[in-house]
Design a protein around this motif. Structure first.
Motif, PDB file in Angstrom:
ATOM      1  N   TYR A  70      28.937  65.296  12.309  1.00 51.53           N
ATOM      2  CA  TYR A  70      29.187  66.719  12.080  1.00 51.53           C
ATOM      3  C   TYR A  70      29.454  67.030  10.603  1.00 51.53           C
ATOM      4  CZ  TYR A  70      29.285  67.846  17.054  1.00 51.53           C
ATOM      5  OH  TYR A  70      28.925  68.055  18.372  1.00 51.53           O
ATOM      6  N   SER A  71      29.737  65.997   9.798  1.00 55.98           N
ATOM      7  CA  SER A  71      29.938  66.225   8.363  1.00 55.98           C
ATOM      8  C   SER A  71      28.622  66.305   7.597  1.00 55.98           C
ATOM      9  CB  SER A  71      30.811  65.111   7.770  1.00 55.98           C
ATOM     10  OG  SER A  71      30.089  63.891   7.674  1.00 55.98           O
TER      11      SER A  71
ATOM     12  N   ASP B 203      24.066  71.133   7.209  1.00 56.74           N
ATOM     13  CA  ASP B 203      23.530  71.879   8.351  1.00 56.74           C
ATOM     14  C   ASP B 203      22.080  71.510   8.637  1.00 56.74           C
ATOM     15  OD1 ASP B 203      25.961  73.122   8.411  1.00 56.74           O
ATOM     16  OD2 ASP B 203      25.266  75.027   7.575  1.00 56.74           O
TER      17      ASP B 203
ATOM     18  N   GLU C  96      26.260  71.812  18.540  1.00 57.45           N
ATOM     19  CA  GLU C  96      26.955  72.282  17.347  1.00 57.45           C
ATOM     20  C   GLU C  96      28.387  72.692  17.682  1.00 57.45           C
ATOM     21  OE1 GLU C  96      26.141  72.619  13.885  1.00 57.45           O
ATOM     22  OE2 GLU C  96      24.830  71.046  14.655  1.00 57.45           O
TER      23      GLU C  96
ATOM     24  N   GLN D 223      32.122  74.729  12.120  1.00 59.23           N
ATOM     25  CA  GLN D 223      32.350  73.869  10.962  1.00 59.23           C
ATOM     26  C   GLN D 223      33.796  73.916  10.434  1.00 59.23           C
ATOM     27  OE1 GLN D 223      30.449  71.415   9.185  1.00 59.23           O
ATOM     28  NE2 GLN D 223      29.554  71.475  11.240  1.00 59.23           N
TER      29      GLN D 223
ATOM     30  N   VAL E 130      35.451  71.116  11.985  1.00 60.30           N
ATOM     31  CA  VAL E 130      35.048  69.838  11.388  1.00 60.30           C
ATOM     32  C   VAL E 130      35.864  69.580  10.125  1.00 60.30           C
ATOM     33  CG1 VAL E 130      33.139  68.536  10.370  1.00 60.30           C
ATOM     34  CG2 VAL E 130      32.737  69.996  12.372  1.00 60.30           C
ATOM     35  N   THR E 131      35.991  70.602   9.300  1.00 55.60           N
ATOM     36  CA  THR E 131      36.789  70.454   8.075  1.00 55.60           C
ATOM     37  C   THR E 131      38.226  70.087   8.401  1.00 55.60           C
ATOM     38  OG1 THR E 131      35.406  72.055   6.907  1.00 55.60           O
ATOM     39  CG2 THR E 131      37.594  71.639   5.997  1.00 55.60           C
TER      40      THR E 131
END
Length: 301
Positions: free
Chosen positions: A214-215, A218, A229, A232, A235-236
């Motif tokens: 996921y890092s 895109d 998906e 994000q 994810v961060t």
């Protein structure tokens, strides 16, 4: 001459000592795999299918020596790596012809995907780096590129140059069968011998592998389509949590994730740096703090 290839005053030291490197390393392998020839080169010339984490450890060893090793150690290791690369060939499935593995185009792609993954993941995980420091890191990494046979001027030396390069490469990238399998391996790998004791907890590895996935940029995730998906920002937040948690692991314990030659190299680095006047009371990790440098070092550089 400094005691280590990259001195503690460098941005390279600050990035490469950071615990976010584990995410950056796996992410870089996923990104590198999108180049068909680079992927076929790994697939045809290594035991990657059986030991993907072992390859990550070997990459970590090279990056470690190129950062924390002595100049003699990196000269010896890089000569060995260049010799191996010169001897290897890749079967190009598109043309049916065999080609050299050490083509500058392939070496450049592997280098750029690797170092930019380290930089992007570190910054996103919370390592405080200014834009100028990010540019300086990539400029410093030009020297690393020479260790694998590239010329320093052949690789991007700033964030803007790197982003331009990656944009220019996107039309040449695609998900081969080997690349798709690589992502799956990296999210559910076989454990190398020195990490076999973790096998009972292997199901717990998947969140780590998924976080690496996921890092990715895109556009890279869209090409793979390996996982649904997720937002994000989540994810961060997960990257920052991972870095915070890993930063609490004592350095000596953390070192056991590396192969023994890497651990031995790190110990030699500690001894050389201590002899040069660096304060090793908090280990190599503690040398991010300029107050632990010798008094003759200018902390503003």
């Amino acid at each position: 001459m400094s005691a280590t290839v990259a001195p503690p005053e460098s941005v390279t030291w600050r990035v490469h000592i950071d615990r976010s490197m584990w995410i950056g390393g796996v992410r870089s392998l996923m990104l590198q795999a999108l180049h068909p020839m680079a992927m076929w080169g790994v697939w045809q010339n290594s035991d990657f299918q059986d030991d993907p984490l072992g390859r990550l450890q070997r990459t970590a060893d090279f990056v470690g020596v190129a950062t924390f090793g002595s100049h003699e150690e990196i000269d010896e290791l890089s000569a060995k790596v260049r010799g191996i690369h010169r001897s290897l060939r890749i079967l190009n499935h598109d043309t049916g012809k065999k080609e050299r593995l050490d083509q500058p185009e392939l070496l450049r792609w592997v280098h750029c995907a690797e170092v930019y993954s380290y930089l992007e993941v570190a910054r996103r995980s919370g390592l405080p780096l200014t834009d100028a420091m990010a540019d300086r890191y990539l400029d410093e990494q030009r020297r690393t590129a020479t260790y694998v046979g590239l010329h320093a001027e052949d690789v991007p030396g700033s964030v803007a140059e790197m982003e331009d390069y990656l944009a220019s490469m996107r039309p040449h990238l695609r998900v081969t069968e080997e690349a798709a399998a690589t992502v799956k391996f990296l999210m559910w790998p076989a454990m190398p011998d020195n990490l076999k004791f973790l096998t009972p907890g292997k199901p717990g590895y998947f969140p780590f592998g998924a976080l690496c996935y996921y890092s990715l940029p895109d556009w890279a995730r869209q090409m793979y389509g390996a996982l649904p998906e997720v937002p994000q920002p989540a994810v961060t937040a997960a990257l920052r949590s991972f870095r915070t948690a890993m930063s609490t692991v004592p350095e000596r314990l953390h070192d056991y994730a590396f192969m023994k030659p890497t651990r031995d190299m790190l110990e030699r680095a500690r001894q050389r740096l201590a002899a040069d006047g660096y304060d090793l009371s908090k280990g190599l990790y503690g040398l991010r703090d300029p107050r632990r440098w010798p008094v003759f070092i200018d902390s503003t550089t």
